[in-house]
Scaffold this motif. Structure first.
Motif, PDB file in Angstrom:
ATOM      1  N   GLU A  45       0.837  -1.202   0.000  1.00 34.52           N
ATOM      2  CA  GLU A  45       0.000   0.000   0.000  1.00 34.52           C
ATOM      3  C   GLU A  45       0.875   1.258   0.000  1.00 34.52           C
ATOM      4  OE1 GLU A  45      -3.667   2.239   2.240  1.00 34.52           O
ATOM      5  OE2 GLU A  45      -3.081   0.266   2.951  1.00 34.52           O
ATOM      6  N   ASP A  46       1.959   1.253   0.758  1.00 31.95           N
ATOM      7  CA  ASP A  46       2.895   2.389   0.731  1.00 31.95           C
ATOM      8  C   ASP A  46       3.430   2.599  -0.680  1.00 31.95           C
ATOM      9  OD1 ASP A  46       2.666   2.630   3.519  1.00 31.95           O
ATOM     10  OD2 ASP A  46       4.586   1.644   3.913  1.00 31.95           O
ATOM     11  N   PHE A  47       3.754   1.509  -1.353  1.00 33.65           N
ATOM     12  CA  PHE A  47       4.269   1.608  -2.717  1.00 33.65           C
ATOM     13  C   PHE A  47       3.200   2.155  -3.661  1.00 33.65           C
ATOM     14  CE2 PHE A  47       5.407  -0.544  -6.857  1.00 33.65           C
ATOM     15  CZ  PHE A  47       6.393   0.376  -7.184  1.00 33.65           C
ATOM     16  N   PHE A  48       1.952   1.740  -3.461  1.00 34.02           N
ATOM     17  CA  PHE A  48       0.848   2.264  -4.271  1.00 34.02           C
ATOM     18  C   PHE A  48       0.718   3.774  -4.068  1.00 34.02           C
ATOM     19  CE2 PHE A  48      -3.577   3.458  -4.978  1.00 34.02           C
ATOM     20  CZ  PHE A  48      -3.815   2.916  -6.232  1.00 34.02           C
ATOM     21  N   VAL A  49       0.719   4.215  -2.820  1.00 34.87           N
ATOM     22  CA  VAL A  49       0.586   5.644  -2.519  1.00 34.87           C
ATOM     23  C   VAL A  49       1.756   6.413  -3.125  1.00 34.87           C
ATOM     24  CG1 VAL A  49       0.573   7.381  -0.672  1.00 34.87           C
ATOM     25  CG2 VAL A  49      -0.790   5.284  -0.434  1.00 34.87           C
ATOM     26  N   HIS A  50       2.959   5.866  -2.990  1.00 30.91           N
ATOM     27  CA  HIS A  50       4.138   6.518  -3.567  1.00 30.91           C
ATOM     28  C   HIS A  50       4.010   6.598  -5.093  1.00 30.91           C
ATOM     29  CE1 HIS A  50       8.283   7.769  -4.147  1.00 30.91           C
ATOM     30  NE2 HIS A  50       8.322   6.872  -5.123  1.00 30.91           N
ATOM     31  N   SER A  51       3.604   5.506  -5.716  1.00 32.00           N
ATOM     32  CA  SER A  51       3.477   5.468  -7.177  1.00 32.00           C
ATOM     33  C   SER A  51       2.387   6.424  -7.662  1.00 32.00           C
ATOM     34  CB  SER A  51       3.182   4.043  -7.647  1.00 32.00           C
ATOM     35  OG  SER A  51       4.243   3.188  -7.295  1.00 32.00           O
ATOM     36  N   LEU A  52       1.282   6.480  -6.955  1.00 35.33           N
ATOM     37  CA  LEU A  52       0.197   7.392  -7.300  1.00 35.33           C
ATOM     38  C   LEU A  52       0.669   8.847  -7.156  1.00 35.33           C
ATOM     39  CD1 LEU A  52      -2.889   7.134  -8.069  1.00 35.33           C
ATOM     40  CD2 LEU A  52      -3.335   7.679  -5.682  1.00 35.33           C
ATOM     41  N   ALA A 108      -1.919  -2.911 -11.720  1.00 32.90           N
ATOM     42  CA  ALA A 108      -1.575  -4.205 -11.102  1.00 32.90           C
ATOM     43  C   ALA A 108      -1.641  -4.103  -9.576  1.00 32.90           C
ATOM     44  CB  ALA A 108      -0.187  -4.645 -11.556  1.00 32.90           C
ATOM     45  N   LEU A 109      -1.134  -3.012  -9.024  1.00 36.48           N
ATOM     46  CA  LEU A 109      -1.176  -2.832  -7.570  1.00 36.48           C
ATOM     47  C   LEU A 109      -2.614  -2.689  -7.084  1.00 36.48           C
ATOM     48  CD1 LEU A 109       1.793  -0.322  -7.133  1.00 36.48           C
ATOM     49  CD2 LEU A 109       1.757  -2.740  -6.460  1.00 36.48           C
ATOM     50  N   ALA A 110      -3.438  -1.932  -7.813  1.00 34.49           N
ATOM     51  CA  ALA A 110      -4.838  -1.766  -7.408  1.00 34.49           C
ATOM     52  C   ALA A 110      -5.554  -3.109  -7.380  1.00 34.49           C
ATOM     53  CB  ALA A 110      -5.546  -0.791  -8.360  1.00 34.49           C
ATOM     54  N   GLU A 132     -10.833   1.146 -12.405  1.00 34.60           N
ATOM     55  CA  GLU A 132     -11.455   1.638 -13.642  1.00 34.60           C
ATOM     56  C   GLU A 132     -10.839   2.959 -14.119  1.00 34.60           C
ATOM     57  OE1 GLU A 132     -15.768   3.077 -15.262  1.00 34.60           O
ATOM     58  OE2 GLU A 132     -15.735   1.403 -13.852  1.00 34.60           O
ATOM     59  N   PRO A 133     -10.703   3.972 -13.252  1.00 29.50           N
ATOM     60  CA  PRO A 133     -10.096   5.216 -13.736  1.00 29.50           C
ATOM     61  C   PRO A 133      -8.624   5.054 -14.124  1.00 29.50           C
ATOM     62  CG  PRO A 133     -10.760   5.424 -11.425  1.00 29.50           C
ATOM     63  CD  PRO A 133     -11.237   4.108 -11.909  1.00 29.50           C
ATOM     64  N   LEU A 134      -7.901   4.203 -13.424  1.00 31.25           N
ATOM     65  CA  LEU A 134      -6.506   3.967 -13.792  1.00 31.25           C
ATOM     66  C   LEU A 134      -6.401   3.265 -15.138  1.00 31.25           C
ATOM     67  CD1 LEU A 134      -5.084   2.890 -10.313  1.00 31.25           C
ATOM     68  CD2 LEU A 134      -4.636   5.053 -11.524  1.00 31.25           C
ATOM     69  N   LEU A 135      -7.284   2.304 -15.388  1.00 30.68           N
ATOM     70  CA  LEU A 135      -7.299   1.620 -16.686  1.00 30.68           C
ATOM     71  C   LEU A 135      -7.678   2.585 -17.812  1.00 30.68           C
ATOM     72  CD1 LEU A 135      -8.939  -1.800 -15.750  1.00 30.68           C
ATOM     73  CD2 LEU A 135      -6.637  -1.464 -16.691  1.00 30.68           C
ATOM     74  N   ALA A 136      -8.609   3.490 -17.541  1.00 25.86           N
ATOM     75  CA  ALA A 136      -9.009   4.474 -18.550  1.00 25.86           C
ATOM     76  C   ALA A 136      -7.819   5.361 -18.926  1.00 25.86           C
ATOM     77  CB  ALA A 136     -10.168   5.324 -18.031  1.00 25.86           C
ATOM     78  N   THR A 137      -7.069   5.779 -17.933  1.00 22.66           N
ATOM     79  CA  THR A 137      -5.895   6.609 -18.209  1.00 22.66           C
ATOM     80  C   THR A 137      -4.835   5.808 -18.948  1.00 22.66           C
ATOM     81  OG1 THR A 137      -6.350   8.032 -16.321  1.00 22.66           O
ATOM     82  CG2 THR A 137      -4.100   8.041 -17.169  1.00 22.66           C
ATOM     83  N   LEU A 138      -4.620   4.572 -18.558  1.00 23.06           N
ATOM     84  CA  LEU A 138      -3.656   3.720 -19.253  1.00 23.06           C
ATOM     85  C   LEU A 138      -4.003   3.629 -20.733  1.00 23.06           C
ATOM     86  CD1 LEU A 138      -1.250   1.748 -19.273  1.00 23.06           C
ATOM     87  CD2 LEU A 138      -2.855  -0.053 -18.566  1.00 23.06           C
TER      88      LEU A 138
END
Length: 165
Positions: free
Chosen positions: A7-14, A121-123, A133-139
């Motif tokens: 989760e820390d890595f997700f927050v950092h990546s976001l 992948a992290l989500a 869904e919003p991350l996939l849309a941006t991808l």
């Protein structure tokens, strides 16, 4: 920011891609102005509009899953934008600059594709369905922009640049 959990890595990546997108909103107008080809200039302007929407999506993702985006600087994007600025400063306006701008822009797109792919992948792993869904849309938007840049290069800009040499 100490990264101890996924989760820390997700927050950092976001947070990192949020910084990257914000930096990009400042760089795209200069790229649009520097492009000689009107289609390339238009592509940069369109991507600026998309990027603003992507920033909004990132903020919605953070809100939906109850996290706070950290104030960090994306060093990778800073470097990529620096390369674009060098092109503008060192290559004369015309087909060669346009070809170089496309190459630089595709580096940015590939970086963004990697970031959003990782976030998706992290989500999934973390069970953040509201984020997926919003991350996939941006991808998908980033992939489409990369394809558009490839088409611009292949439909004549690179040939014009070669003929200008």
């Amino acid at each position: 920011m100490a990264i101890k959990t996924l989760e820390d890595f997700f927050v950092h990546s976001l947070s990192d891609i949020h910084s990257a997108e914000r930096q990009l909103t400042k760089a795209l107008p200069r790229l649009a102005k520097a492009a000689s080809d009107p289609d390339l200039s238009s592509a940069f302007e369109t991507h600026l509009e998309e990027t603003n929407g992507q920033i909004e999506r990132l903020e919605q993702v953070a809100s939906a899953i109850g996290i706070k985006i950290k104030r960090i600087k994306c060093e990778a994007m800073e470097g990529l934008i620096g390369e674009g600025n060098e092109i503008i400063d060192e290559v004369a306006a015309g087909p060669v600059r346009d070809a170089a701008l496309i190459g630089g822009a595709q580096k940015v797109e590939h970086y963004e594709i990697a970031c959003y792919g990782t976030l998706c992948a992290l989500a999934r792993q973390l069970g953040y369905e509201d984020a997926l869904e919003p991350l996939l849309a941006t991808l998908e938007e980033e992939k489409a922009t990369d394809e558009k840049l490839t088409r611009l290069a292949e439909q004549g800009m690179n040939q014009e640049a070669a003929a200008a040499a």
